[in-house]
Design a protein around this motif. Structure first.
Motif, PDB file in Angstrom:
ATOM      1  N   TYR A  65      -3.486  30.641  21.705  1.00  0.00           N
ATOM      2  CA  TYR A  65      -2.020  31.619  21.910  1.00  0.00           C
ATOM      3  C   TYR A  65      -1.313  30.005  21.773  1.00  0.00           C
ATOM      4  CZ  TYR A  65       0.428  33.061  25.549  1.00  0.00           C
ATOM      5  OH  TYR A  65       1.831  33.499  26.880  1.00  0.00           O
ATOM      6  N   MET A  73       8.449  30.067  20.193  1.00  0.00           N
ATOM      7  CA  MET A  73       9.550  29.390  20.737  1.00  0.00           C
ATOM      8  C   MET A  73      10.518  28.999  19.779  1.00  0.00           C
ATOM      9  SD  MET A  73       9.391  31.128  23.357  1.00  0.00           S
ATOM     10  CE  MET A  73      10.785  31.099  24.114  1.00  0.00           C
ATOM     11  N   LYS A  78      12.750  31.868  15.266  1.00  0.00           N
ATOM     12  CA  LYS A  78      13.880  32.747  15.220  1.00  0.00           C
ATOM     13  C   LYS A  78      15.247  33.575  14.660  1.00  0.00           C
ATOM     14  CE  LYS A  78      12.396  32.496  20.224  1.00  0.00           C
ATOM     15  NZ  LYS A  78      13.173  31.946  21.760  1.00  0.00           N
ATOM     16  N   ASP A 138       2.298  44.372  23.116  1.00  0.00           N
ATOM     17  CA  ASP A 138       4.326  45.158  23.786  1.00  0.00           C
ATOM     18  C   ASP A 138       3.382  44.408  25.281  1.00  0.00           C
ATOM     19  OD1 ASP A 138       5.665  45.991  23.935  1.00  0.00           O
ATOM     20  OD2 ASP A 138       6.286  47.390  23.372  1.00  0.00           O
ATOM     21  N   GLU A 139       2.221  45.459  25.266  1.00  0.00           N
ATOM     22  CA  GLU A 139       2.896  44.832  27.072  1.00  0.00           C
ATOM     23  C   GLU A 139       2.253  44.166  27.969  1.00  0.00           C
ATOM     24  OE1 GLU A 139      -0.096  48.998  27.409  1.00  0.00           O
ATOM     25  OE2 GLU A 139       0.016  48.997  30.023  1.00  0.00           O
ATOM     26  N   TYR A 140       1.128  43.679  27.420  1.00  0.00           N
ATOM     27  CA  TYR A 140       0.726  42.017  28.225  1.00  0.00           C
ATOM     28  C   TYR A 140       1.238  40.869  27.530  1.00  0.00           C
ATOM     29  CZ  TYR A 140      -2.542  46.024  30.065  1.00  0.00           C
ATOM     30  OH  TYR A 140      -3.253  46.748  29.727  1.00  0.00           O
ATOM     31  N   GLY A 141       1.764  40.778  26.673  1.00  0.00           N
ATOM     32  CA  GLY A 141       2.702  39.746  26.129  1.00  0.00           C
ATOM     33  C   GLY A 141       1.918  38.689  25.516  1.00  0.00           C
ATOM     34  N   PRO A 160       4.450  37.966  21.430  1.00  0.00           N
ATOM     35  CA  PRO A 160       5.750  38.315  20.979  1.00  0.00           C
ATOM     36  C   PRO A 160       6.469  37.792  20.330  1.00  0.00           C
ATOM     37  CG  PRO A 160       5.606  38.419  23.103  1.00  0.00           C
ATOM     38  CD  PRO A 160       4.201  38.074  22.671  1.00  0.00           C
ATOM     39  N   LEU A 162      10.117  36.501  20.848  1.00  0.00           N
ATOM     40  CA  LEU A 162      11.291  37.133  22.753  1.00  0.00           C
ATOM     41  C   LEU A 162      12.941  36.051  22.128  1.00  0.00           C
ATOM     42  CD1 LEU A 162       8.949  36.264  25.728  1.00  0.00           C
ATOM     43  CD2 LEU A 162       8.858  38.177  24.308  1.00  0.00           C
ATOM     44  N   ALA A 163      13.625  37.228  21.785  1.00  0.00           N
ATOM     45  CA  ALA A 163      14.784  36.580  21.881  1.00  0.00           C
ATOM     46  C   ALA A 163      15.955  36.946  22.385  1.00  0.00           C
ATOM     47  CB  ALA A 163      15.278  36.415  20.291  1.00  0.00           C
ATOM     48  N   TRP A 169       6.836  40.829  15.813  1.00  0.00           N
ATOM     49  CA  TRP A 169       5.175  40.128  16.950  1.00  0.00           C
ATOM     50  C   TRP A 169       4.449  39.359  15.240  1.00  0.00           C
ATOM     51  CZ3 TRP A 169       5.571  42.184  21.560  1.00  0.00           C
ATOM     52  CH2 TRP A 169       6.326  43.621  20.841  1.00  0.00           C
TER      53      TRP A 169
ATOM     54  N   TYR B  97      23.180  32.879  23.078  1.00  0.00           N
ATOM     55  CA  TYR B  97      22.817  33.118  21.408  1.00  0.00           C
ATOM     56  C   TYR B  97      22.247  35.140  21.091  1.00  0.00           C
ATOM     57  CZ  TYR B  97      18.157  33.202  22.535  1.00  0.00           C
ATOM     58  OH  TYR B  97      16.468  33.689  22.860  1.00  0.00           O
ATOM     59  N   LEU B 209       8.706  41.382  30.723  1.00  0.00           N
ATOM     60  CA  LEU B 209       8.018  40.435  30.271  1.00  0.00           C
ATOM     61  C   LEU B 209       8.987  39.591  30.046  1.00  0.00           C
ATOM     62  CD1 LEU B 209       7.243  41.405  26.782  1.00  0.00           C
ATOM     63  CD2 LEU B 209       6.010  40.455  28.586  1.00  0.00           C
ATOM     64  N   TYR B 223       4.827  34.351  32.911  1.00  0.00           N
ATOM     65  CA  TYR B 223       5.336  35.278  31.302  1.00  0.00           C
ATOM     66  C   TYR B 223       3.399  35.969  31.177  1.00  0.00           C
ATOM     67  CZ  TYR B 223       5.295  36.708  27.061  1.00  0.00           C
ATOM     68  OH  TYR B 223       5.640  38.014  25.471  1.00  0.00           O
ATOM     69  N   ARG B 224       3.849  37.287  31.755  1.00  0.00           N
ATOM     70  CA  ARG B 224       2.596  37.873  31.401  1.00  0.00           C
ATOM     71  C   ARG B 224       2.045  38.115  30.336  1.00  0.00           C
ATOM     72  NH1 ARG B 224       3.646  43.303  31.442  1.00  0.00           N
ATOM     73  NH2 ARG B 224       5.852  42.643  30.462  1.00  0.00           N
TER      74      ARG B 224
END
Lengths: 565, 224
Positions: A65, A73, A78, A138-141, A160, A162-163, A169, B97, B209, B223-224
């Motif tokens: 993970y 990141m 991205k 989506d729900e838990y990251g 995910p 993330l931006a 995903w 951004y 999130l 972060y979850r």
């Protein structure tokens, strides 16, 4: 049951058997407990191994993970996702997969369309297989799963991109293969087999630290129950096994089978067992030596005591047993020695008494409580007296006379005793002997007569000796009577002697006096009572009736010839 | 129970504050979540159903500040064509951004105490999510609307749209954490002269999130 002739052997045997029983029982008890502890320890180790396995798997997931998350990141990544063409996206994802040494990677759009897939690029633009997995991301990251793709199993993570809100995903997977389980094996110190249990009930080996030829053996073992430590046989070797669920989905469930070779795991126990056996054998040998020593310490004094008792048996009371111990045996030896001293003293008394009185009288005195009084018994009394004793004494020293008298009295006494009679007393050169007291015989009268005859014969032998020595001849007269008299201890309470009293005694004395009468020409004169009770084999002759002092009636007397018809 | 109390208070609020104060009508909107609690940062917009939208000739410039590594405001509703500037009131640089289709832009690292030379013009309706490239947790939403009639709920869950001409309107609600399965919620409000319109929404929102906030910062969640 064994019988031993020697106490020592029995003692050694029983002591050894006792120690052996204790040792063997201890051995089996310790062995049993040790094996139980060893087995328990193996099971616990396996459970610890299972927990380590869980932690390692969790660690792998986290590492997977973290690596994947770090990739997402990347700002350039991205930026590239938004508006890049498929080829570029494929190239980016492939590059990212290589960065973290992952086996598969896929990029999924927010509407669940595959944007890039390293395993199967042809799927680009199609719906992703597992929307529920994306929903979890989506729900838990984040989301984890075990998936099977193209026949291979992967540990998959989804994160995910993330931006800063999700724009896509990313799923990345590591294959579960031999390398995976071998890496884990080094950590959990157990063989690991990853098994897949399909919803069709079929077990499949995904990866194993066992060699390939054990795969089939392993697959045959379908009796292994989950979550319980058990022993299974694989190719003839016992393995302690623990089956635990790893992860599952709708199609299959993955299990990890952790196994430890029982023989390997028990090696420390076997080493301990060998030491235990060595200790037990040493202890047994030592117990033999100890039992020999103990038996020696016990039997040596016993043997010494036995030797002492044997000496006693042979009348040797002067030998003390020498046991320098303060225990019961020492006390026994001391008591024995005291007893010996007592016996020796008693023997001395007995011997002395025997010399003072006849042996039976001495025995009578020693065996019963000595007290004044007596009992009426029928007793045959002999009175013998030496003639010419005065002539014999003339011109001789008292010592020489006493010596001659002792020779004579000794022979007379020996004859009396040889027939079971007792010498009651010596009165100078006279001898008073009894037959029937203190011990009686049915033929006491006959015994007395035989003794009297022998005494006359002995006198002749003595005379022959005297003649050779130039000494004057002696003659003896013997009177014999049998009557009821009182036999017992007479005298004072401090000084007494065993004797008989009564008229019968006087009659015997008178009869002895009558032997001096020339007219009778008899060395032995017996009373009528004797005559009547004596065997008729004795040669006698009637001498007449005489008046005896103290007797109102005349008494018939007989001469006893010294030969028997 | 909580829901009922909030509705009661909302009714009282309307009685005291909204009795045709303005020449045009006003709309008072209340937004509650599943638990009946007021929802902040919900954007309420009203589109006339029987007439054209009269867009203002000029749109005042807007700013989204950056203070203590946080965008302020978190939600900024604007009308299409609005220029937004992003001043940096931190002691460090920021890199703002957006990869949102409604407005993709990037203001590379710029020093603290300044603002970019040119504001960003948001000329397409839609949601624009902005972030900072070097502070993962920094996030803000710009909701670009093609109607001038909008407002944002405050902590009490109430938003007031002012200066709305009389007429029928389709009133919609949007929130950055609106649950995906939640269908677009709208109400038709007939705004008559001399009376303010009122409407309330019950929406489903999910937890945000968030990224981990860097150490020695505050306000960030794991972060979850």
């Amino acid at each position: 049951m064994c019988y031993f002739r020697s106490f020592k052997g029995r003692l050694v045997f029983y002591f050894f058997v006792l120690v052996a029983i204790v040792q063997v029982a201890s051995f089996f008890f310790i062995d049993s407990v040790s094996r139980h502890i060893a087995s328990q320890s193996i099971a616990e180790d396996l459970e610890v191994g299972a927990r380590v396995f869980d932690r390692v798997m969790e660690g792998r997931k986290k590492q997977l993970y973290d690596s994947t998350f770090l990739l997402t990141m990347d700002y350039a990544f991205k930026n590239s996702i938004v508006g890049s063409d498929t080829e570029t996206l494929n190239s980016i994802v492939m590059n990212f997969k290589a960065r973290i040494n992952a086996d598969i990677a896929a990029l999924i759009s927010l509407d669940n369309q595959i944007m890039s897939d390293t395993l199967n690029p042809d799927l680009v633009g199609k719906k992703y297989c597992c929307p529920e997995f994306i929903d979890m991301v989506d729900e838990y990251g984040e989301a984890f799963s075990i998936v099977m793709q193209a026949g291979k199993y992967y540990q998959l993570v989804g994160v995910p991109i993330l931006a800063p809100d999700p724009i896509a995903w990313l799923t990345v997977g590591f294959q579960i293969n031999g390398k995976t389980v071998n890496d884990l094996k080094n950590l959990v110190l157990s063989n690991i087999t990853i098994l897949s249990h399909g919803k069709d009930g079929i077990w499949t080996v995904v990866a194993s630290t066992f060699s390939d030829n054990l795969f089939d053996e392993l697959q045959k073992n379908s009796n292994i129950k989950e979550g319980r430590v058990q022993t299974v046989d694989i190719d003839g070797e016992e393995y302690v096994s623990l089956l635990k669920q790893v992860e599952g989905n709708n199609d299959f469930t993955l299990f990890a089978l952790l196994q430890r070779s029982m023989s390997n795991a028990l090696k420390p126990y076997y080493r301990f067992r060998m030491i235990l056996i060595a200790i037990t054998i040493t202890a047994l040998l030592f117990s033999i030596l100890l039992s020999l020593w103990i038996s020696k310490t016990v039997t040596t004094p016993v043997r010494t005591l036995v030797e002492g008792v044997v000496r006693v048996e042979y009348g040797d009371y002067g030998h003390e047993v020498n046991i320098k111990q303060r225990d019961e045996l020492g006390m026994l030896a001391e008591a024995f020695n005291k007893m010996m001293r007592g016996l020796e003293e008693k023997k001395k008394v007995h011997d002395l008494l025997g010399k003072v009185v006849s042996a039976p009288i001495a025995h009578e005195l020693l065996s019963k409580q000595v007290e004044l009084g007596g009992e009426e018994r029928e007793v045959t009394i002999i009175f013998s007296d030496m003639r010419n004793f005065t002539t014999l004494s003339e011109n001789r020293s008292p010592v020489s006379v006493l010596n001659l008298l002792n020779v004579y009295l000794t022979q007379m006494s020996d004859i009396v005793e040889s027939y079971g009679g007792v010498v009651d007393k010596y009165i100078g050169d006279a001898v008073m002997a009894l037959f029937g007291a203190p011990l009686g015989h049915a033929d006491d009268v006959n015994r007395a007569l035989y003794a009297a005859i022998d005494m006359i014969k002995a006198k002749d032998k003595i005379n022959m000796d005297f003649e050779r020595q130039g000494l004057p001849k002696i003659d003896i007269g013997i009177g014999i009577n049998t009557d009821i008299v009182v036999a017992g201890n007479m005298g004072s309470t401090n000084r007494l002697n065993y004797t008989v009293i009564g008229d019968g005694v006087n009659v015997a004395s008178r009869l002895e006096g009558l032997t001096k009468e020339k007219t009778y020409n008899a060395n032995i004169i017996i009373s009528e009572a004797v005559y009547k009770k004596a065997d008729k084999t004795f040669k006698t002759r009637f001498l007449g009736e005489v008046s005896i002092k103290g007797k109102k009636q005349l008494v018939s007397i007989y001469a006893l010839d010294t030969f028997i018809s | 129970m909580c829901l009922h109390i909030n509705r009661f208070l909302f009714t009282i609020f309307i009685l005291f504050t909204c009795t045709n104060v303005y020449a045009e009508g006003g709309m008072i909107v209340k937004v509650l979540n599943d638990d009946g609690k007021p929802v902040e940062n919900a954007v309420i917009s009203a589109k006339p159903m029987d007439g054209e939208i009269i867009k203002p000739t000029t749109t005042p410039p807007t700013i989204i500040d950056q203070i203590d590594k946080t965008f302020i405001d978190y939600v900024t509703p604007v009308i299409v064509g609005t220029k937004i500037n992003f001043p940096n009131n931190d002691k460090i640089r920021h890199h703002v951004y957006s990869f949102s289709p409604a407005k993709k832009f990037e203001i590379p690292l710029y020093p603290p105490g300044k603002e970019p030379n040119e504001p960003v013009v948001f000329d397409n309706p839609g949601v624009v999510v902005i972030g900072c490239n070097i502070h993962d947790w920094m996030k803000a939403y710009i909701y670009v609307l093609d109607t001038p009639y909008f407002a944002k709920t405050k902590t009490d869950g109430i938003a007031v749209i002012q200066g709305v001409p009389v007429g029928k309107y389709k009133v919609e609600v949007w929130h950055p954490h609106l649950k995906k399965s939640q269908e677009v919620m709208s109400h038709v409000v007939d705004l008559v002269k001399g009376k303010d319109g009122s409407v309330s929404f019950d929406i489903k929102v999910v937890d945000e999130l968030k990224k981990r906030r860097a150490p020695n910062s505050f306000g960030g969640d794991n972060y979850r």
